[in-house]
Motif scaffolding. Sequence first.
Motif, PDB file in Angstrom:
ATOM      1  N   TYR A   8       0.666  -1.251  -0.007  1.00  0.00           N
ATOM      2  CA  TYR A   8       0.134  -0.223  -0.205  1.00  0.00           C
ATOM      3  C   TYR A   8       0.722   1.300  -0.060  1.00  0.00           C
ATOM      4  O   TYR A   8       0.718   2.127  -0.823  1.00  0.00           O
ATOM      5  CB  TYR A   8      -1.064  -0.240   1.035  1.00  0.00           C
ATOM      6  N   PRO A   9       1.840   1.524   1.036  1.00  0.00           N
ATOM      7  CA  PRO A   9       2.556   2.770   0.939  1.00  0.00           C
ATOM      8  C   PRO A   9       3.148   2.900  -0.322  1.00  0.00           C
ATOM      9  O   PRO A   9       3.616   3.970  -0.575  1.00  0.00           O
ATOM     10  CB  PRO A   9       3.422   2.575   2.040  1.00  0.00           C
ATOM     11  N   ALA A  24       1.110   4.398  -2.681  1.00  0.00           N
ATOM     12  CA  ALA A  24       0.594   5.627  -2.398  1.00  0.00           C
ATOM     13  C   ALA A  24       1.660   6.598  -2.745  1.00  0.00           C
ATOM     14  O   ALA A  24       1.465   7.771  -2.978  1.00  0.00           O
ATOM     15  CB  ALA A  24       0.252   5.390  -0.690  1.00  0.00           C
ATOM     16  N   THR A  25       3.030   6.314  -2.438  1.00  0.00           N
ATOM     17  CA  THR A  25       4.133   7.052  -2.898  1.00  0.00           C
ATOM     18  C   THR A  25       4.117   7.474  -4.118  1.00  0.00           C
ATOM     19  O   THR A  25       4.494   8.428  -4.521  1.00  0.00           O
ATOM     20  CB  THR A  25       5.540   6.339  -2.463  1.00  0.00           C
ATOM     21  N   PHE A  74       1.463   9.875  -4.767  1.00  0.00           N
ATOM     22  CA  PHE A  74       1.769  11.211  -4.391  1.00  0.00           C
ATOM     23  C   PHE A  74       2.780  11.960  -4.961  1.00  0.00           C
ATOM     24  O   PHE A  74       2.770  13.233  -4.939  1.00  0.00           O
ATOM     25  CB  PHE A  74       1.856  11.211  -2.649  1.00  0.00           C
ATOM     26  N   CYS A 110       8.104  12.260  -1.956  1.00  0.00           N
ATOM     27  CA  CYS A 110       7.592  10.995  -2.481  1.00  0.00           C
ATOM     28  C   CYS A 110       8.680  10.772  -3.776  1.00  0.00           C
ATOM     29  O   CYS A 110       9.139   9.636  -4.089  1.00  0.00           O
ATOM     30  CB  CYS A 110       6.227  10.933  -2.878  1.00  0.00           C
ATOM     31  N   SER A 153      11.832   9.705  -2.422  1.00  0.00           N
ATOM     32  CA  SER A 153      11.810   8.346  -1.830  1.00  0.00           C
ATOM     33  C   SER A 153      11.819   7.282  -3.226  1.00  0.00           C
ATOM     34  O   SER A 153      12.556   6.223  -2.688  1.00  0.00           O
ATOM     35  CB  SER A 153      10.393   7.925  -1.413  1.00  0.00           C
ATOM     36  N   VAL A 158      11.497   5.162   2.113  1.00  0.00           N
ATOM     37  CA  VAL A 158      10.867   4.886   0.852  1.00  0.00           C
ATOM     38  C   VAL A 158       9.392   5.050   1.220  1.00  0.00           C
ATOM     39  O   VAL A 158       8.530   5.710   0.519  1.00  0.00           O
ATOM     40  CB  VAL A 158      11.206   3.590   0.205  1.00  0.00           C
ATOM     41  N   ILE A 159       8.869   4.180   2.215  1.00  0.00           N
ATOM     42  CA  ILE A 159       7.117   4.293   2.380  1.00  0.00           C
ATOM     43  C   ILE A 159       6.842   5.185   3.682  1.00  0.00           C
ATOM     44  O   ILE A 159       5.601   4.973   3.872  1.00  0.00           O
ATOM     45  CB  ILE A 159       6.887   2.870   2.807  1.00  0.00           C
ATOM     46  N   PRO A 216       3.571   7.980   3.238  1.00  0.00           N
ATOM     47  CA  PRO A 216       2.066   7.456   2.986  1.00  0.00           C
ATOM     48  C   PRO A 216       1.832   6.707   4.559  1.00  0.00           C
ATOM     49  O   PRO A 216       0.663   6.847   5.049  1.00  0.00           O
ATOM     50  CB  PRO A 216       2.076   6.558   2.078  1.00  0.00           C
TER      51      PRO A 216
END
Lengths: 310, 303
Positions: free
Chosen positions: A31-32, A35-36, A39, A281, A284, B146-147, B150
């Motif tokens: 999920y993240p 989402a990254t 975003f 993001c 990231s 990285v995560i 969110p």
Amino acid sequence: MATLSPPTRRRLRVLGFLSPWLIGFSVFFAYPLIATVYFSFMHYNQIKEPTFVGLKNWRYVFEQMPLFGPALWNTLWLVVVMVALRVLFGLSLGLLVTKIKSGVGFFRTAFYIPYLAPPVAATVAFVFLLNPGTGPVNEILAKVGIDAPTWFNDPNWAKPSLVMLSLWGIGDLMVIFMAALLDVPKEQYEAADLDGAGSWAKFRYVTWPSITPIVMFAVVTGIVQTMQYYTQALVAGKIASGVNIGPGSVIQPGYPDHSTLTVPQLVYSMGFQNFNTGAACVLSLVLFAIAMAATLLLMRKRSGLLSAED
Amino acid sequence: MTSTTLSAPAPASTDPSARRRGPAAARARRKRALHWIAVHSVAIAVALLFILPFVFVFLTSVMSDSQAMSGDLWPSSWHWENYKAVFETDGFLTWWRNSLMYAGLGTLFTVCSAIPVAYALAKFRFRGRRTAMLLVISTMMLPPQVIVIPMYLVWAQQFHLSGTLWPLIIPMAFGDAYSIFLLRQFLLTIPKEYIESARVDGCGEFRTLLTIIVPMAKPGIAAIALFQFFYCWNDYFGPQIYAAQDPGSWTLSYGLESFKSAHMVNWNMTMAATLLVMAPVIVIFFFAQKAFVEGVTLTGVKG
């Protein structure tokens, strides 16, 4: 239960045992990550609703963000220098330990203990030890007539100081290399002895080929670890700058002169101080791409990670 | 073993060819003795470099305020009360409590969730096993930055848990890639005959895991527990993200840095606090050396 066919039951059992990880993987990883990516195409300040801006964040990071260049440069510098020196030094220590005949336990413990020191504590200690005015290291160097640099306060020496700190905590690599060196079959050394091989030839033709997978493992995990280099750089910069930092106060990271600013620090500062979620993001994802490339390299080269797979 | 090796060239006398030729044997013995001296001198020098930082940190921690600023190497008087003063600093005991809670619960959750997953990955045969393993390793390799964004937004906006350590502790109940990987490598070394005979005896998978595997895997479980405990104890990034807003939720690692900022000139107090943050880790290491070294080795050497 009784109505389920054996294969279904077996499948359910596997799912049952794996369920903690399956949930964790989807909720805290997949999920993240998605989402990254989402975003990275949005303008979002964490208050108003996100709005779609296309590639604007990407262009901002690569073309305009003033600190992206220095941060990427510092991170890559650390990746190259730190990983190379750590592997070299870790291997030398591993070799040294296997050559020691008396007091192995003592030496192994002495080399290993610094690795356990919590990173923040180790960093604070090193900033003190290398402190130009009051630190013991410069005091001792002055006594023997060496004009020492100002370490964490000098943009040219701040990164090398961080490398020294990381070499002090080499214990994990030493143990890994030591185990690999002890695994080299003794008969091969005996055979090399019969052939009249010197110690360099023995290392080159017997030791090295059998430890290359471990060296490869150390290099790749080293790259990934250094890609996320954060705590030591941040804490060293803050403490050495001598600025009184209370909660809420914002200082430019990377003291002195952005020389210790790394990409992860930039992620933090973009996401949690400037509330520029989109740019954070994008940064990231840059980290992700490099770490992923290193991981794929690791798996391709069969460093032993999956070799136990039937 | 260590006491006898002081006379290092002992094997020379058992070597028949060496016994025959006296001068050559003497030369070999001298060479070996020189080698012994060279190796140990280097080892002692390097060991000094590794230990000296601790010594200087300790010596500074018992100096007076003014002496700690002076660059002196040896304390002129021993101020043990610095340690007491550190403990009496606002927040220090709270940080200890928070660190213990984060590390304790985090370790418990990690161990409980990693055991079944590692067991399935090591001993079950199913389609997608290799893919699952690759995914575990990818997660293990992923930088936490990285995560984080969110994840932070979810914890802060949906669950209103920013300012606490729960966003760091709860995910550990759902498996930690590194621990799963490490434990799986360990479980691979357990012969499958044990599991098969348990199955023949009519033991269910879950009971097999609890009564056969877990007792045999104790060293591996100890290793992941220790690593997770240290990971949480040392973690700075996590507490900075989630706990920074509320000093009541700071951990020792996070608090230590602000401690130095608050005591700008007091290197002695800072060094005392630094040693107090390092101490638990080092004490635990001395009690659990074997599990440690085993764990570190497992990560690098094939299972």
